[in-house]
Design an enzyme around this catalytic site. Structure first.
Site, short mmCIF file in Angstrom:
data_model
loop_
_atom_site.label_atom_id
_atom_site.label_comp_id
_atom_site.label_asym_id
_atom_site.label_seq_id
_atom_site.Cartn_x
_atom_site.Cartn_y
_atom_site.Cartn_z
N SER A 101 0.83 -1.19 0.00
CA SER A 101 0.00 0.00 0.00
C SER A 101 0.88 1.26 0.00
CB SER A 101 -0.95 -0.06 1.21
OG SER A 101 -1.88 0.95 1.18
N HIS A 126 -2.49 -1.17 -4.25
CA HIS A 126 -3.95 -1.15 -4.34
C HIS A 126 -4.41 0.30 -4.24
CE1 HIS A 126 -4.65 -1.66 0.32
NE2 HIS A 126 -3.95 -0.61 0.02
#
Length: 196
Positions: A101, A126
């Site tokens: 992330s 993501h």
């Protein structure tokens, strides 16, 4: 039995005796920074302060940011990224363990050609998420609009720094995409994989 942060001896140049400092302070003196937790405002401010200080101290010596992070908050992470781009010294990024992330966003933000992953490291990208469940409808809509702006910013940076087309990054950010160190190199998130 918790041991706390280990202490190591450090001799200040010109001093007769060494003093004991925690290992991170010793490593900071060598321009080695660590992100070994979730990104939040506290760690963001610490890393930003260290990068600015090290840049003022010597703007020709490179800085090394070691990353082992599950991700974290977007705005504090983007603040670290912006600082990495702002300071004069080149910032090397090194993934050890996991850069997920926001961790992967910081990894890709290192000086191009100087982004490294250890051989068994994992990288995950993501889209940003929101935890704004109990909000009124109007606040929820504003939050969603802000999330879309942040996603656009993150996507633009990944496109610029990986060389991947916009549609590939956009599609991959729709879900959690995990990569090995070699996969992250092929994707353009890192430039080198350390040898075993």
């Amino acid at each position: 039995m918790p041991i706390g942060v280990p202490k190591v001896p450090f001799q200040i140049p010109g001093e007769e005796d060494a003093s004991w400092v925690d290992v991170y302070n010793r490593l900071y003196r060598e321009r080695l920074l660590f992100l070994g937790q979730e990104v939040d405002s506290d760690i963001s401010n610490q890393l930003i302060g260290l990068m600015v200080y090290l840049s003022i101290e010597d703007d020709t010596k490179e800085i090394y940011l070691f990353i082992n992070s599950p991700g974290g908050w977007v705005i504090p992470g983007v603040a670290i990224y912006d600082t990495m781009q702002f300071v004069r010294p080149e910032v090397h990024t090194i993934c050890m363990g996991l850069a997920a992330s926001m961790g992967s966003f910081l990894l890709v933000g290192g000086e191009i050609t100087k982004r490294l992953a250890f051989p068994h490291a994992r990288v995950m990208i993501h889209q940003p998420a929101s935890y704004f469940f109990g909000a009124q409808t109007g606040e929820f809509i504003l939050e969603a609009e802000e999330l879309l702006k942040l996603r656009e910013t993150l996507t633009r940076v990944y496109v610029q720094r990986t060389g991947k087309p916009l549609w590939v990054i956009s599609e991959d950010m729709e879900r959690d995409v995990f990569m090995s160190a070699k996969d992250a190199q092929a994707y353009g998130i890192v430039d080198l994989v350390a040898v075993e």
